[in-house]
Design an enzyme around this catalytic site. Sequence first.
Site, PDB file in Angstrom:
ATOM      1  N   CYS B  38      41.222  60.891 -11.403  1.00 30.75           N
ATOM      2  CA  CYS B  38      42.343  60.340 -12.885  1.00 30.75           C
ATOM      3  C   CYS B  38      42.606  61.096 -14.031  1.00 30.75           C
ATOM      4  O   CYS B  38      41.837  60.583 -14.510  1.00 30.75           O
ATOM      5  CB  CYS B  38      42.356  59.204 -12.238  1.00 30.75           C
ATOM      6  SG  CYS B  38      43.831  58.412 -13.862  1.00 30.75           S
ATOM      7  N   LYS B  66      42.844  50.941  -1.876  1.00 37.90           N
ATOM      8  CA  LYS B  66      42.209  50.405  -3.394  1.00 37.90           C
ATOM      9  C   LYS B  66      41.118  49.211  -2.784  1.00 37.90           C
ATOM     10  O   LYS B  66      41.504  47.900  -2.753  1.00 37.90           O
ATOM     11  CB  LYS B  66      43.146  50.548  -3.967  1.00 37.90           C
ATOM     12  CG  LYS B  66      43.846  49.320  -4.268  1.00 37.90           C
ATOM     13  CD  LYS B  66      44.579  49.031  -5.758  1.00 37.90           C
ATOM     14  CE  LYS B  66      45.933  50.947  -5.743  1.00 37.90           C
ATOM     15  NZ  LYS B  66      47.125  49.705  -6.808  1.00 37.90           N
ATOM     16  N   SER B  92      46.377  53.089 -20.173  1.00 39.99           N
ATOM     17  CA  SER B  92      44.907  54.185 -21.188  1.00 39.99           C
ATOM     18  C   SER B  92      44.950  54.330 -22.343  1.00 39.99           C
ATOM     19  O   SER B  92      44.528  54.334 -23.231  1.00 39.99           O
ATOM     20  CB  SER B  92      44.873  55.326 -20.399  1.00 39.99           C
ATOM     21  OG  SER B  92      46.622  56.390 -20.619  1.00 39.99           O
TER      22      SER B  92
END
Lengths: 245, 260
Positions: B38, B66, B92
């Site tokens: 990712c 997940k 992020s």
Amino acid sequence: MAALHGDPPPIPADTPVRIYSMEYCPFAQRSRLALTAKGVKFDVINCHLKNKPKFLTDAHPNGTVPVLLHKGNVILESEITVEYVDQAFPDQGKKLYPEDAAERAKARVQITFFGQKVIPQFYKALRETSDEEIGKLLDVLERWVEEPLRKQGTPYLGGQDYNTVDINTWPWLERLDARVQHGAISLPEERFPNLVAYIRRMKSTPGIAELVHSAEDYKVAFDSYAKGEPNYNYNSPHPFYEGEV
Amino acid sequence: TPTGSLAARESSGMEIVYGDPPPLPADVSVRVYNMEYCPFAQRVLLALSAKGIKYDVINCCLGPNKPQFLNDANPNGEVPVLLHGGHVLYESDIIVDYVDRAFPGGHRLYQDNAISVAKGRLLVKMFDTKVIPLFYKLVFYPNHENQGKLLDALETWIENPLEELDTPFFGGQDYSFVDVNCWPWIERIHAMKDVGFISLGEERFPKLFDYANRMIASPGISEWVHTGEEYKTFYDSYRKGNPRYNYHAKRPMYCKGKRA
């Protein structure tokens, strides 16, 4: 006021900041709220957004407002301008961001999520005034505004005083309130006690109140948008520029 | 998806783990929920590496398998998530900011200068909106037209700005939050130029090539690179709808499912 052409006059010597704006643009309102909160004198140049003046398209690759001019710097993107104003004028006005790193991060996440979850649905409900879309809008407002206000138990999203979270989200809540006054949306107090109180509070908060537009102003603005002929400068005190005809 | 096919996806020796991760070791204060490939999560790993602190990485399966702890931590159910000091943070670029402030020692990722921050943020925003979507478009629809669009965007938003810099990094003499936020996609494009993903030519992108070499050689950045073959394998599997989330990973991957 008739539209002006060419370039605006130079920024007055006693005015540190100029903003290229549009009277009814919620993104540009974020910048104006931030400047007001910091007590920074600023000069507003409103722009036609279909027939854009050249000075706007020269300043921004997307030709969008807001654009901030300060000390020869050009600052773009509304959320970036709010942070810039807080950092460029650190010793005056309100502190717009929490000092604590985690609180600062959480504030920015709240702004990001409002932008991802609420703002698009606000526009969807404006365009497609179906019960379904309005229902979805109320759902996201409950999750992303009512709930946080209830959990925090503070008068503002920023805490005891308004801060960047309030500044970055208020423009859409102000427009929501106008829609409620128009009778287009219902915001029941039983479901939204904190949000209803918050809206009332913000509309009378110094720094916010001065920039609020009446429901009537918004009716003219929204109706003109819906007809495809936006009345960009309705009831505005600021000079208004468009591109060459 | 039955667990059998999950296990089959992994390279040999790599475990799949169910349940919650163990508590942090005593000398580690930061944990990241990550996925090996990712690029958003990589931003966070790079920021942490820059600070020279110890951190714990928990690789997660994404998609329908997940792990529950990921959904519990983040309303969007995505990586990266940073856990530190009782805080659970996501998004992020916001985490990168947090890391620089929460760990003020080590390598600074931000300058104390309002205009440099604003300009850096704008560059990252333009990269996010103008380059990144075209990267994924090429991943899912690998054709000449999409290659061309990505290359054009790369020229406008990376090559040209690099040309205008008189410093080795966007951050100046050393890499900053701008470099950290853009690098993961630049790395992938640069790595995959040799495996048929994209024709990235040095004649058209001399600055980008220099920059990539400089970044790969930088401490903190170099520990999180992958080979072109690894990225190609991952993105091919991603496109086909069966992502090899933990291909060649050096740590186990947590998935939803019964305790072993």
